[in-house]
Structures are given as C-alpha cells and as structure tokens.
Design a protein around this motif. Structure first.
Motif, PDB file in Angstrom:
ATOM      1  N   VAL A   1       0.850  -1.200   0.000  1.00  0.00           N
ATOM      2  CA  VAL A   1       0.000   0.000   0.000  1.00  0.00           C
ATOM      3  C   VAL A   1       0.881   1.244   0.000  1.00  0.00           C
ATOM      4  CG1 VAL A   1      -1.907  -1.123   1.230  1.00  0.00           C
ATOM      5  CG2 VAL A   1      -0.128   0.078   2.528  1.00  0.00           C
ATOM      6  N   THR A   2       0.283   2.354  -0.426  1.00  0.00           N
ATOM      7  CA  THR A   2       0.934   3.660  -0.291  1.00  0.00           C
ATOM      8  C   THR A   2      -0.011   4.580   0.469  1.00  0.00           C
ATOM      9  OG1 THR A   2       0.070   4.453  -2.416  1.00  0.00           O
ATOM     10  CG2 THR A   2       2.242   3.407  -2.425  1.00  0.00           C
TER      11      THR A   2
ATOM     12  N   THR B   1      -0.361   8.505   1.364  1.00  0.00           N
ATOM     13  CA  THR B   1       0.138   9.846   1.044  1.00  0.00           C
ATOM     14  C   THR B   1      -0.392  10.844   2.070  1.00  0.00           C
ATOM     15  OG1 THR B   1       0.149   9.304  -1.314  1.00  0.00           O
ATOM     16  CG2 THR B   1       0.279  11.634  -0.724  1.00  0.00           C
TER      17      THR B   1
ATOM     18  N   SER C   1       5.387   4.280   1.408  1.00  0.00           N
ATOM     19  CA  SER C   1       5.088   3.002   0.745  1.00  0.00           C
ATOM     20  C   SER C   1       5.449   1.853   1.675  1.00  0.00           C
ATOM     21  CB  SER C   1       5.880   2.871  -0.560  1.00  0.00           C
ATOM     22  OG  SER C   1       5.556   3.935  -1.438  1.00  0.00           O
TER      23      SER C   1
ATOM     24  N   ASN D   1      -4.221  -2.288   4.410  1.00  0.00           N
ATOM     25  CA  ASN D   1      -5.299  -1.329   4.150  1.00  0.00           C
ATOM     26  C   ASN D   1      -6.350  -1.374   5.254  1.00  0.00           C
ATOM     27  OD1 ASN D   1      -6.756   0.516   2.129  1.00  0.00           O
ATOM     28  ND2 ASN D   1      -8.280  -1.085   2.468  1.00  0.00           N
TER      29      ASN D   1
ATOM     30  N   THR E   1      -4.404   9.825   1.770  1.00  0.00           N
ATOM     31  CA  THR E   1      -4.872   8.949   0.693  1.00  0.00           C
ATOM     32  C   THR E   1      -4.221   7.578   0.876  1.00  0.00           C
ATOM     33  OG1 THR E   1      -5.038  10.815  -0.836  1.00  0.00           O
ATOM     34  CG2 THR E   1      -5.030   8.597  -1.797  1.00  0.00           C
ATOM     35  N   VAL E   2      -5.045   6.536   0.917  1.00  0.00           N
ATOM     36  CA  VAL E   2      -4.541   5.157   1.068  1.00  0.00           C
ATOM     37  C   VAL E   2      -4.866   4.386  -0.206  1.00  0.00           C
ATOM     38  CG1 VAL E   2      -4.615   3.032   2.424  1.00  0.00           C
ATOM     39  CG2 VAL E   2      -4.915   5.254   3.561  1.00  0.00           C
ATOM     40  N   GLU E   3      -3.846   3.776  -0.810  1.00  0.00           N
ATOM     41  CA  GLU E   3      -4.039   3.023  -2.053  1.00  0.00           C
ATOM     42  C   GLU E   3      -3.364   1.655  -1.955  1.00  0.00           C
ATOM     43  OE1 GLU E   3      -3.965   5.679  -5.862  1.00  0.00           O
ATOM     44  OE2 GLU E   3      -2.374   6.405  -4.527  1.00  0.00           O
ATOM     45  N   LYS E   4      -4.073   0.645  -2.431  1.00  0.00           N
ATOM     46  CA  LYS E   4      -3.474  -0.695  -2.524  1.00  0.00           C
ATOM     47  C   LYS E   4      -2.718  -0.804  -3.844  1.00  0.00           C
ATOM     48  CE  LYS E   4      -7.455  -2.733  -1.722  1.00  0.00           C
ATOM     49  NZ  LYS E   4      -8.481  -3.787  -1.498  1.00  0.00           N
ATOM     50  N   LYS E   5      -1.546  -1.434  -3.803  1.00  0.00           N
ATOM     51  CA  LYS E   5      -0.697  -1.562  -4.984  1.00  0.00           C
ATOM     52  C   LYS E   5      -0.364  -3.034  -5.241  1.00  0.00           C
ATOM     53  CE  LYS E   5      -0.095   2.902  -5.714  1.00  0.00           C
ATOM     54  NZ  LYS E   5      -0.516   3.580  -6.968  1.00  0.00           N
TER      55      LYS E   5
END
Length: 232
Positions: A111-112, A114, A186, A195, A216-220
């Motif tokens: 995850v990232t 930001t 990251s 997450n 902002t939380v994003e799965k990668k």
C-alpha cells in the motif's frame, strides 16, 4: 601215448590256471584303480565344497558390509538433509534480515499512504495545525509495522530499523535527508491487511483527519524499493 595224454591235460590245466590268475590280477588292478579314482574325486569334491563354503561365507560378510554401508549412507543423507534444512532456514532468515536492514532490493504488493498539508488554512488559525509533522509520519510507520509490513520507504527513501525521522520546519528529515510534503509512505506486505488497519474506527486514519492532514490510502499490486546506499 598214455603218458603223453596226461602231459597234455596237465599243460591245459596249467594254462587255465595261469589265465585265471592273470585275469584275477587284472580285475584286482582295475578295481584298485577305480577305488583310487573315486578317492581322488572325493578329495576334489571335498576341496570344491570347502571352496564353495568359503565363497558363501565371504559373500555373507560382503552382504553384511554392504548393509552397513547402506545404513551409513542413509544416516549421512538424513544428516545432510537436516543440514540442508538448516542452511535453507538460515538463508531465509538472512534474506529477511537483509530486507529489514535494506541491504538488498525488495519488491512486492503493498500500500501507499500519502500525507499532505491541508489545502485550506483559515487566516485566523495557526498554520502549524494544518501541516504534516513527524508525529503523523511516526503514527503511519508504526501502524504499518504492527500490521506486518516487510519494508517501508518515505518518498522513495528506504526506511531502516534504526532510521530517525524528525520535523525541520515545513520538511521532514529521514536519516538526515530532507523531504517536503507530500509524503508518500510506501509499504510492502499484504495489501488487504495493511489497508484494513487504516480503516479501523478511531484508528490512525481518524487521528490524521482530525489533525487536518489530507490522507490517501491506495493498494498496490507491485512496489519496488532499492537497497540502501552503501555507507548509510
């Protein structure tokens, strides 16, 4: 004439007697020869049997040695297998340690998160209440570590076990390297678990939002991190 006839008869008797004696001698000689041949064959048979017994005994000893060698090989293979398991475990632990210390590059899903300063800052409020501080970065990093992150970076800089994060005015210093906002943190690990840790009620995400930090939380699917620079 009468005397001559007796002489002939006597001669004939002697002839027959001589023939019988000669025949008897020859027969006795043949029987003796047969007996001697049988004795020789018996001796040869005894020698053959003794040799055969010796060969069988030697084969038995060799089979015993072979079984002993097989047991030794089996024992050695078991020990070697255990050593291979130990070596494999050691290599896995070494690799994990190198990943934690940043000695080797690492990649994988994760995850990232930001963190950015607030876009709107009321004129009557203190600006420091609307920017990202080192405390916020520490909160995110600690949450990621407790959720099983294998590696973490901040703005591309690999975070190490003994890394130092500090706030210097509007920037964040990581091991002496300064980074301005936004701060992209990251983390490599299970994306679902990482997450979910930020979706907990009254968790880190709620704290950040209440501190006016934009998050902002994003799965990668794939995150790559370089090894740390030698000498760091």
């Amino acid at each position: 004439m009468k005397l001559k006839g007796k002489h002939v008869i006597f001669s004939f008797i002697l002839f027959i007697t001589g023939f019988l004696v000669a025949f008897s001698y020859q027969l006795t000689s043949e029987e003796s020869k047969i007996v001697r041949m049988n004795e020789e064959q018996l001796q040869e048979d005894i020698k053959y049997r003794e040799s055969l017994n010796q060969v069988e005994q030697k084969n038995k000893e060799l089979r015993a040695e072979l079984l002993e060698l097989k047991d030794g090989i089996r024992s050695f293979e078991e020990k070697l297998g255990n050593q291979e398991d130990l070596v494999s475990t050691y290599l896995d632990e070494k690799k994990e340690l190198e990943m934690v210390t940043g000695e080797v590059p690492i990649q994988g899903p994760g995850v990232t998160i930001t963190l950015n300063d607030a876009n709107y800052i009321p004129s009557e409020d203190n600006v420091n209440d609307y920017i990202v501080h080192d405390l916020h970065v520490h909160l995110v990093v600690n949450e990621l570590l407790s959720s099983g992150a294998n590696a973490i970076s901040i703005n591309g800089q690999r975070l190490l076990k003994n890394s130092h994060i500090a706030c210097i005015g509007p920037v964040i210093s990581v091991d002496g390297e300064q980074h301005p906002a936004p701060f992209v943190i990251s983390a490599i690990g299970d994306p679902e678990v990482l997450n979910a840790s930020f979706e907990l009620q009254n968790g880190v995400l709620d704290v950040l939002v209440s501190d006016n930090v934009e998050v902002t939380v994003e799965k990668k699917d794939q995150i790559k991190m370089d090894a740390r620079v030698s000498g760091e």
